[in-house]
Design a protein around this motif. Structure first.
Motif, short mmCIF file in Angstrom:
data_model
loop_
_atom_site.label_atom_id
_atom_site.label_comp_id
_atom_site.label_asym_id
_atom_site.label_seq_id
_atom_site.Cartn_x
_atom_site.Cartn_y
_atom_site.Cartn_z
N HIS A 106 0.85 -1.19 0.00
CA HIS A 106 0.00 0.00 0.00
C HIS A 106 0.89 1.24 0.00
O HIS A 106 2.12 1.12 0.04
CB HIS A 106 -0.92 -0.08 1.23
CG HIS A 106 -2.06 0.88 1.20
ND1 HIS A 106 -2.77 1.18 0.06
CD2 HIS A 106 -2.66 1.61 2.20
CE1 HIS A 106 -3.72 2.04 0.36
NE2 HIS A 106 -3.67 2.32 1.64
N SER A 107 0.28 2.43 0.00
CA SER A 107 1.06 3.66 -0.08
C SER A 107 1.74 4.01 1.24
O SER A 107 2.55 4.94 1.30
CB SER A 107 0.14 4.81 -0.51
OG SER A 107 -0.98 4.86 0.35
N SER A 160 -1.72 3.71 -6.55
CA SER A 160 -2.01 4.17 -5.18
C SER A 160 -2.10 3.01 -4.18
O SER A 160 -2.45 3.20 -3.01
CB SER A 160 -3.30 4.99 -5.16
OG SER A 160 -4.37 4.21 -5.65
#
Ligand SMILES: [Zn+2]
Ligand SMILES: [Zn+2]
Length: 256
Positions: free
Chosen positions: A136-137, A192
């Motif tokens: 994930h970011s 993202s």
């Protein structure tokens, strides 16, 4: 094992709640919809909350449940990786936006934080809990929860593609996976750290290669405005893979 989907979406409204799962009434994963969906008595039954990452839609009920439990003299343990602990205590429980319930009452605080180490099974409230990093970011772990009678669920948290190494560490009967938007947003989703239906398809194919089977899959973290489109595309993925993939919804009960 009974898993209740308290919140299944990435945006909140009168008809959609942010992400939260509740296992057998005592262990919650992520804190997007705990206080808005549960009675005070039900909140007090929860003994542990596992946080996947620091984003607002996953942590925002921590101050709210802390206040409710503080006023009732109850305690709860929050499990997370160190990055999430730091952000939650610095920004949400900073004694400005809300009281620092991890330090109050002074000698027996309402919130106890426990840092969880990825890839190391941790006994929590009778379950074996394994945190596994995903993509994930911001630093994020998914959680595999195994009940004493051997029922196993894995929730991905927010994640983008590239889960082959994650799949090597888990073998759930039920996979709760995020799919945030339909395939016309595929590029943005991958960038993202999220999934679209065809990105999920790739990850499920990789799961099957690694583990030799496909678990039942429930989809969460949908954008409510795009949910119909996601459902149509998920139905195609389901047909192609010959598995069982269901869209999650608020109030959904999953029994293992
Ligand atoms: Zn996120
Ligand atoms: Zn999210």
């Amino acid at each position: 094992m009974n898993i209740r989907v308290l919140g299944a979406h990435n945006c909140e409204s009168e008809s959609s709640r942010l992400i939260s799962l509740l296992i057998d009434d005592i262990v919650a994963i992520d804190a997007g919809a705990i206080t808005s969906t549960l009675t005070f008595e039900a909140q007090q039954k929860i003994k542990a909350i596992l946080l996947t990452h620091q984003h607002y839609d996953h942590v925002r009920d921590i101050p709210a449940i802390a206040m409710n439990l503080f006023l009732r003299g109850a305690k709860i343990t929050i499990y997370s990786i160190p990055e999430v602990h730091d952000v939650v205590t610095t920004h949400l429980l900073d004694d400005k936006i809300y009281p620092n319930f991890h330090q109050r009452p002074r000698h027996n605080p309402t919130l106890r934080f426990t840092i969880i180490e990825p890839h190391k099974a941790e006994p929590i409230e009778g379950y074996s809990v394994l945190a596994v990093p995903v993509n994930h970011s911001t630093p994020t772990v998914g959680y595999q929860v195994t009940s004493p009678d051997g029922k196993v669920v894995f929730y991905t948290g927010d994640t983008g593609p590239g889960l082959a190494s994650c799949w090597r560490h888990v073998s759930p009967q039920l996979l709760i996976a995020e799919v945030t938007a339909p395939d016309r947003y595929k590029e943005e989703m991958a960038k993202s750290g999220h999934l679209s239906p065809s990105l999920l398809r790739q990850e499920l194919t990789s799961f099957q290669e690694v583990n030799g089977y496909l678990p039942k899959v429930v989809i969460v973290h949908m954008n409510p405005a795009l949910e119909k489109e996601i459902a149509t595309e998920i139905a195609v993925v389901e047909r192609e893979l010959g598995g069982l993939i269901t869209m999650g919804y608020e109030g959904m009960e999953l029994k293992l």
